[in-house]
Design a protein around this motif. Structure first.
Motif: not given
Ligand SMILES: Nc1ncnc2c1ncn2[C@@H]1O[C@H](COP(=O)(O)OP(=O)(O)O)[C@@H](O)[C@H]1O
Ligand SMILES: [Mg+2]
Length: 336
Positions: A12-16, A21-23, A40-49
């Motif tokens: 989970t990222y907290a922004l402002g 919840q990204v994963l 996965g498509s862009s923004g699906s959470g691949k890099t985060t994982l």
């Protein structure tokens, strides 16, 4: 136990003040010697994982076991050590050091590796890796003198210098044309055949088709997988030891740490010589800073000694400050 085991991983990222919840509840197993594409498509959470798998980021919840060790319970230092010893990274933008030769770029991870053996041994290992990715005649080129595909091959050689058990590649062909993409993917397949576990992150179906298994992620949730397809390469059986063709030259711990220190000094000196202007300006800044601190201390010391002299001139070596004492014309009347 599987080489990689993720249980209910969340991020989970907290922004402002807003939590995203990204994963979500990612549960996944990858066996030793597998070649897995994470799609996965862009923004699906691949890099985060991938960052979680690569110990670059910590999950907000869940458990991550790598090679039987609980990564989520490790200290940052232990995770950094594990990253250096077991993992290799390849990124879309190559991330090579500019103004540094191809050979030195490949040697760079060893600067942080206490048991990397002697310099000549490491150098010959780097050279053989560069020959293997087809860059044996480019050892002393700088990254800017190479094509994108060549730069990515340098990055692959760099990722392999510590003989990692797991290679993580985040969109490694994203900046390459289709012919170069094929060349790079072929290198990955060869490495996988030799036993290296590979996780390849991509949004491209054609690229993913080079892997033995495809894991799909959508909006941070890993989708259930279909029946297993035939492997791209004859991967090593699960839990087979990864072949480590070169000795890492561990030796005595004291000698290893001396070697590590020497390599760090060499790296620091090379960096200084390469960026002389920046080094000179930084040194000048430090000199001015230190001079300012010394001047301030001396001014303080000077005024303190002058006050002490004034007090001594009054015939005393102590100055008493009494509460409630009346004073007129600068002289105390005392209070008893
Ligand atoms: N450091 C961060 N802070 C806040 N949100 C982030 C951060 N990193 C990624 N995200 C968000 O998480 C989501 C997934 O990002 P990412 O894992 O980079 O996706 P992918 O690699 O699949 O394109 C995106 O919506 C992105 O904006
Ligand atoms: Mg990404």
């Amino acid at each position: 136990m599987a080489f990689i085991q993720l249980r209910n991983i969340g991020k989970t990222y907290a922004l402002g003040g807003i939590e995203t919840q990204v994963l979500q509840e990612v549960t996944l197993e990858i066996g030793r010697g597998e070649f897995v594409a994470l799609m996965g498509s862009s923004g699906s959470g691949k890099t985060t994982l991938m960052n979680v798998l690569g110990c670059l980021d910590r999950p907000s919840c869940g458990r991550y076991m790598l090679d039987g060790r609980d990564v989520t319970a490790m200290s940052p230092q232990d995770r950094a050590f594990l990253r250096n010893q077991k993992l290799g990274f390849v990124f879309q933008t190559f991330n090579l050091l500019p103004r540094t030769s191809v050979l030195d770029n490949v040697l760079m991870p060893l600067a942080y590796s206490p048991s990397s053996g002697s310099r000549p041994e490491a150098r010959s290992r780097a050279e053989s890796l560069l020959r293997r990715v087809g860059l044996g005649s480019h050892l002393h080129h700088q990254p800017s003198q190479l094509s994108g595909g060549q730069q990515q091959r340098v990055a692959i050689a760099r990722a392999l210098i510590n003989e990692p058990a797991l290679l993580l590649a985040d969109e490694p062909t994203g900046n390459l044309d289709s012919r170069t993409t094929e060349e790079v993917l072929k290198i990955f397949q060869e490495l996988n055949r030799e036993g290296v576990t590979i996780l390849l992150v991509t949004h491209d179906e054609a690229v993913a088709s080079h892997a033995g298994r495809i894991v799909r992620i959508r909006d941070g949730i890993v989708e259930p997988e279909g029946p297993p397809r035939s492997r791209a390469g004859a991967a090593a059986p699960a839990d087979a030891p990864v072949p480590r063709p070169h000795s890492t030259g561990g030796g005595h711990p004291f000698l290893s740490s001396l070697l590590g220190m020497r390599r760090m000094l060499q790296t620091a000196l090379t960096g200084l010589l390469r960026n002389t202007m920046r080094a000179a300006l930084t040194t000048l800044g430090i000199v001015i800073g230190v001079a300012a601190v010394i001047t301030m201390m001396e001014i303080g010391r000077g005024s303190s000694s002058s006050i002490q002299k004034t007090i001594a001139g009054m015939g005393a070596n102590n100055l008493l400050i009494l509460p409630g004492a009346a004073a007129s014309g600068g002289a105390s009347h005392g209070s008893g």
